[in-house]
Design an enzyme around this catalytic site. Structure first.
Site, PDB file in Angstrom:
ATOM      1  N   GLU A 284       3.825  -8.559  -7.614  1.00 55.93           N
ATOM      2  CA  GLU A 284       3.642  -9.443  -7.016  1.00 55.93           C
ATOM      3  C   GLU A 284       4.149 -10.145  -6.964  1.00 55.93           C
ATOM      4  O   GLU A 284       3.883 -12.055  -6.811  1.00 55.93           O
ATOM      5  CB  GLU A 284       1.884  -9.669  -7.788  1.00 55.93           C
ATOM      6  CG  GLU A 284       2.039  -9.413  -9.149  1.00 55.93           C
ATOM      7  CD  GLU A 284       0.589  -9.156  -9.696  1.00 55.93           C
ATOM      8  OE1 GLU A 284       1.080 -10.911  -9.734  1.00 55.93           O
ATOM      9  OE2 GLU A 284       0.144  -9.451 -10.874  1.00 55.93           O
ATOM     10  N   PRO A 285       5.354 -10.147  -5.637  1.00 52.91           N
ATOM     11  CA  PRO A 285       5.452 -11.200  -5.479  1.00 52.91           C
ATOM     12  C   PRO A 285       5.252 -12.504  -3.930  1.00 52.91           C
ATOM     13  O   PRO A 285       4.731 -11.346  -2.885  1.00 52.91           O
ATOM     14  CB  PRO A 285       6.835 -11.037  -4.338  1.00 52.91           C
ATOM     15  CG  PRO A 285       6.947  -9.164  -4.936  1.00 52.91           C
ATOM     16  CD  PRO A 285       5.745  -8.991  -5.680  1.00 52.91           C
ATOM     17  N   GLY A 286       4.954 -13.469  -4.087  1.00 55.96           N
ATOM     18  CA  GLY A 286       4.721 -14.040  -2.682  1.00 55.96           C
ATOM     19  C   GLY A 286       5.250 -14.388  -1.799  1.00 55.96           C
ATOM     20  O   GLY A 286       6.418 -14.358  -0.647  1.00 55.96           O
ATOM     21  N   ARG A 287       5.960 -15.823  -1.751  1.00 51.11           N
ATOM     22  CA  ARG A 287       7.208 -17.165  -1.930  1.00 51.11           C
ATOM     23  C   ARG A 287       8.268 -16.029  -1.406  1.00 51.11           C
ATOM     24  O   ARG A 287       8.481 -16.654  -0.354  1.00 51.11           O
ATOM     25  CB  ARG A 287       7.397 -17.823  -2.769  1.00 51.11           C
ATOM     26  CG  ARG A 287       8.373 -19.253  -2.175  1.00 51.11           C
ATOM     27  CD  ARG A 287       8.712 -20.022  -3.499  1.00 51.11           C
ATOM     28  NE  ARG A 287       6.953 -20.172  -4.349  1.00 51.11           N
ATOM     29  CZ  ARG A 287       6.594 -21.017  -4.256  1.00 51.11           C
ATOM     30  NH1 ARG A 287       6.614 -22.450  -3.048  1.00 51.11           N
ATOM     31  NH2 ARG A 287       5.665 -21.689  -5.108  1.00 51.11           N
ATOM     32  N   CYS A 353      -4.629 -40.561   6.893  1.00 48.80           N
ATOM     33  CA  CYS A 353      -4.156 -41.300   6.780  1.00 48.80           C
ATOM     34  C   CYS A 353      -4.266 -41.581   4.891  1.00 48.80           C
ATOM     35  O   CYS A 353      -4.963 -41.938   4.471  1.00 48.80           O
ATOM     36  CB  CYS A 353      -5.718 -42.415   7.169  1.00 48.80           C
ATOM     37  SG  CYS A 353      -5.994 -42.686   9.012  1.00 48.80           S
ATOM     38  N   GLU A 354      -3.589 -41.407   4.518  1.00 50.60           N
ATOM     39  CA  GLU A 354      -3.268 -41.440   3.444  1.00 50.60           C
ATOM     40  C   GLU A 354      -1.742 -41.640   2.951  1.00 50.60           C
ATOM     41  O   GLU A 354      -0.649 -41.120   3.619  1.00 50.60           O
ATOM     42  CB  GLU A 354      -2.637 -39.761   2.585  1.00 50.60           C
ATOM     43  CG  GLU A 354      -4.432 -38.956   2.723  1.00 50.60           C
ATOM     44  CD  GLU A 354      -5.127 -39.741   1.640  1.00 50.60           C
ATOM     45  OE1 GLU A 354      -5.060 -40.520   0.818  1.00 50.60           O
ATOM     46  OE2 GLU A 354      -6.055 -39.377   1.177  1.00 50.60           O
TER      47      GLU A 354
HETATM   48  C1  LIG Z   1       0.378 -16.741  -7.010  1.00 49.97           C
HETATM   49  C2  LIG Z   1       0.748 -15.420  -7.755  1.00 49.97           C
HETATM   50  C3  LIG Z   1       1.332 -14.758  -7.336  1.00 49.97           C
HETATM   51  C4  LIG Z   1       3.203 -14.819  -6.315  1.00 49.97           C
HETATM   52  O1  LIG Z   1       3.834 -16.234  -7.014  1.00 49.97           O
HETATM   53  P1  LIG Z   1       4.974 -16.438  -5.990  1.00 49.97           P
HETATM   54  O2  LIG Z   1       5.983 -17.288  -6.679  1.00 49.97           O
HETATM   55  O3  LIG Z   1       4.390 -17.117  -4.053  1.00 49.97           O
HETATM   56  O4  LIG Z   1       5.474 -15.567  -6.088  1.00 49.97           O
HETATM   57  C5  LIG Z   1       1.704 -13.673  -7.845  1.00 49.97           C
HETATM   58  N1  LIG Z   1       1.144 -13.349  -9.325  1.00 49.97           N
HETATM   59  C6  LIG Z   1      -0.038 -13.750  -9.202  1.00 49.97           C
HETATM   60  C7  LIG Z   1      -1.125 -13.885 -10.236  1.00 49.97           C
HETATM   61  C8  LIG Z   1      -0.583 -15.647  -8.556  1.00 49.97           C
HETATM   62  O5  LIG Z   1      -1.286 -16.166  -9.053  1.00 49.97           O
END
Ligand SMILES: *Cc1c(COP(=O)(O)O)cnc(C)c1O
Length: 425
Positions: A284-287, A353-354
């Site tokens: 589950e890669p995001g970043r 404004c922070e």
């Molecule tokens: C946020 C998240 C990801 C992705 O994380 P990254 O650091 O963006 O790769 C994968 N799995 C779950 C369950 C998450 O909450």
């Protein structure tokens, strides 16, 4: 002609003092579409994905893009067209997957607080798996599925209790976190799941944190998860897929995370050694798929010299780009068109404004008001976390593909922002 690529932003390059993303001159985009402006490189996303795909050559693996990192429709479309599945954390994200042409049968649903309505929607759409995060959620999901005459495919998110050695707000695999089921409770939770009529156990899942820059936490977590698979299967419950979550870091400021294919060479060696190399794998890669694909262009509004600090006030702010305010995160900030002149130390701050509204501290910049700056590595957790604080409209977004630039989100207007509101009559 000089041509240099910037560390941590492989598809950003300078040519004759001008910054380009792929074949597009960023100053031209800022002039045409205004600032703040997020610009993404399709090639950078596909190249990040290709590193995972190389790592999994010959394996039964599915890459589910964790879309909370950047859920803009055209970004999802890039990954859907590349064959990815999606890891979602809300019912709204499922609607986005479908709107972007993604395949619901390749969706997995994570998150500690799924509502009954979200469960029903996901069951209706026929998603691949629910990653269940608590015993209470198991009971509710079984109930919802049964009431629909269905069995919900599930994996349980186990908490391997390893330290991902990252920022506390983005570390999720330790005992004190709200995520997942404790390692010690996992077997009993699986036994409960297997006994519930509305559930079908299909896999196991873990996700230990984000911006992880070492292999060791992954290797440790894998051992812990495989120990559980062994125990669960010994108890007569089949585990068809193993999901190792996301979390791989990117280079923001000289960070040196392992490349995705190198990380997976190590992880697959361990899986093979323990006899699980031919299982269905999920990640589950995001970043790591989008972070370094994006830049945020912003205009310098004012220079404000001070006794202790000089401020460079720009038109992007914490509402556009919340990571510095939220995690004290570092983003490189570079001129879009380099100018000759003496560099001065500035805090780069926004108009909100922070005092927490800063984008970069103590940066050496040769700038004047009207200049454009690029905040690098802003493809992940920026627009997706943006808000309307101070009644600031969300920035526009552009997807660059070669020498073409596509507007994928128009700038939000004040009318857009007020559309859901009404006065008391
Ligand atoms: C946020 C998240 C990801 C992705 O994380 P990254 O650091 O963006 O790769 C994968 N799995 C779950 C369950 C998450 O909450």
């Amino acid at each position: 002609m000089t041509h240099t690529t910037l560390a941590g932003a492989p598809f950003v390059a300078t040519q004759n003092n001008d910054l380009y993303l792929e074949g597009v001159k960023l100053a031209d985009l800022a002039h045409a579409h205004g600032t703040p402006l997020f610009v993404y490189s399709k090639a950078a996303m596909l190249s990040a994905l290709a590193a995972y795909q190389r790592g999994f050559t010959g394996r039964n693996a599915r890459i589910c893009y964790a879309m909370k990192a950047n859920s803009s429709l055209a970004v999802l479309q890039v990954f859907a067209q590349a064959g990815c599945g999606f890891d979602i954390v809300s019912g709204g994200e499922l609607d986005r997957v479908i709107a972007a042409g993604g395949d619901a049968s390749k969706v997995i649903f994570s998150g500690v607080g799924k509502t009954r309505a979200e469960m029903r929607k996901a069951l209706d759409a026929g998603i691949a798996c629910f990653n269940v995060e608590s015993e209470a959620e198991l009971e509710v999901l079984s109930d919802v599925a049964q009431s629909m005459g269905k069995r919900a495919p599930i994996s349980i998110r186990v908490n391997p209790n390893v330290d991902a050695k990252t920022h506390p707000y983005i570390s999720t695999g330790l005992k004190g976190n709200k995520f997942g089921v404790a390692h010690e409770r996992a077997l009993a939770t699986y036994q409960r799941a297997a006994s519930l009529p509305g559930l079908q156990v299909t896999g196991i899942d873990c996700h230990i944190g984000s911006q992880i820059t070492e292999s060791t936490p992954y290797l440790d977590a894998m051992d812990r998860v495989l120990d559980l698979v062994q125990a669960i299967e010994a108890a007569g419950i089949a585990i068809h897929h193993i999901d190792f979550g996301g979390g791989l870091g990117i280079n923001y400021n000289g960070d040196t995370p392992p490349a995705a294919d190198e990380l997976w060479t190590q992880l697959l060696a361990k899986l093979d050694a323990r006899g699980y190399g031919q299982r269905q794998l999920m990640i589950e890669p995001g970043r790591s798929l989008v972070g370094n694909a994006g830049v945020c262009l912003t205009e310098v509004l004012y220079l404000k010299p001070g006794e202790q600090k000089n401020f460079c006030i720009v038109d992007a702010a914490m509402n556009d780009l919340p990571r510095p305010a939220m995690y004290e995160a570092f983003h490189q900030i570079v001129p879009v068109s380099a100018r000759v002149g003496e560099a001065v130390m500035y805090d780069v701050v926004g108009p909100v404004c922070e005092s927490g509204d800063w984008l970069g501290r103590d940066r050496q910049l040769a700038v004047q008001s009207g200049d454009l700056l690029a905040v690098l590595s802003t493809g992940a957790y920026c627009v997706a976390m943006s808000s309307n604080y101070n009644t600031r409209g969300r920035a526009a977004e552009i997807l660059v593909d070669g020498d073409k630039a596509h507007v994928i989100r128009r700038r939000e207007t004040v009318a857009d922002q007020m559309a859901c509101e009404s006065l008391v009559r």
